[in-house]
Design a protein around this motif. Structure first.
Motif, PDB file in Angstrom:
ATOM      1  N   LEU A  23      12.690  43.680  47.482  1.00 55.33           N
ATOM      2  CA  LEU A  23      12.153  44.981  47.871  1.00 55.33           C
ATOM      3  C   LEU A  23      10.980  44.792  48.833  1.00 55.33           C
ATOM      4  N   PRO A  24      10.678  45.808  49.647  1.00 55.92           N
ATOM      5  CA  PRO A  24       9.572  45.691  50.607  1.00 55.92           C
ATOM      6  C   PRO A  24       8.215  45.420  49.953  1.00 55.92           C
ATOM      7  N   ASN A  25       8.035  45.840  48.708  1.00 58.51           N
ATOM      8  CA  ASN A  25       6.749  45.644  48.031  1.00 58.51           C
ATOM      9  C   ASN A  25       6.606  44.250  47.417  1.00 58.51           C
ATOM     10  N   GLY A  26       7.596  43.383  47.652  1.00 54.38           N
ATOM     11  CA  GLY A  26       7.524  42.019  47.148  1.00 54.38           C
ATOM     12  C   GLY A  26       8.221  41.816  45.815  1.00 54.38           C
ATOM     13  N   ILE A  32      21.758  44.711  38.188  1.00 53.41           N
ATOM     14  CA  ILE A  32      22.456  44.950  36.923  1.00 53.41           C
ATOM     15  C   ILE A  32      21.871  46.177  36.230  1.00 53.41           C
ATOM     16  N   CYS A  33      20.540  46.236  36.145  1.00 54.31           N
ATOM     17  CA  CYS A  33      19.912  47.335  35.405  1.00 54.31           C
ATOM     18  C   CYS A  33      19.024  48.225  36.276  1.00 54.31           C
ATOM     19  N   GLY A  34      18.783  47.823  37.521  1.00 56.71           N
ATOM     20  CA  GLY A  34      17.994  48.650  38.421  1.00 56.71           C
ATOM     21  C   GLY A  34      16.491  48.492  38.297  1.00 56.71           C
ATOM     22  N   ARG A  35      16.033  47.586  37.455  1.00 56.00           N
ATOM     23  CA  ARG A  35      14.594  47.395  37.283  1.00 56.00           C
ATOM     24  C   ARG A  35      14.018  46.569  38.421  1.00 56.00           C
ATOM     25  N   ALA A  36      12.799  46.897  38.807  1.00 54.06           N
ATOM     26  CA  ALA A  36      12.065  46.099  39.786  1.00 54.06           C
ATOM     27  C   ALA A  36      11.228  45.101  39.002  1.00 54.06           C
ATOM     28  N   VAL A  37      11.423  43.827  39.279  1.00 56.86           N
ATOM     29  CA  VAL A  37      10.756  42.775  38.515  1.00 56.86           C
ATOM     30  C   VAL A  37      10.063  41.803  39.455  1.00 56.86           C
TER      31      VAL A  37
END
Length: 80
Positions: A23-26, A32-37
């Motif tokens: 993602l642009p924010n790093g 699979i679950c859509g979480r940003a980690v």
């Protein structure tokens, strides 16, 4: 290299792209679950069938580090 992680083969790179997107924010989005980690390797273990079980109360945690935190808070007197 797709997102800063060196791949050992083109097959690994393809599977890596199937599951994660930078993602642009790093952060990295898990497809699979859509979480940003922030830690893809740690997060991916949550999708594994292998779970860590508490030897005291027998609850399961998705990752060994989560079990360690559980042990420290729920069973502080239990020797690690």
């Amino acid at each position: 290299m797709f997102c800063g992680v060196a791949q050992t083969s083109s097959t690994n790179e393809l599977s890596h792209k199937l599951f994660f997107e930078r993602l642009p924010n790093g952060l990295i989005m898990c497809k699979i679950c859509g979480r940003a980690v922030s830690h893809m390797k740690n997060h991916f273990t949550t999708h594994s069938n292998e779970k860590a079980q508490c030897p005291v109360c027998f609850v399961y945690r998705s990752r060994p580090d989560n079990l360690k935190r559980h042990m420290k808070t729920a069973h502080p007197d239990y020797p690690l």
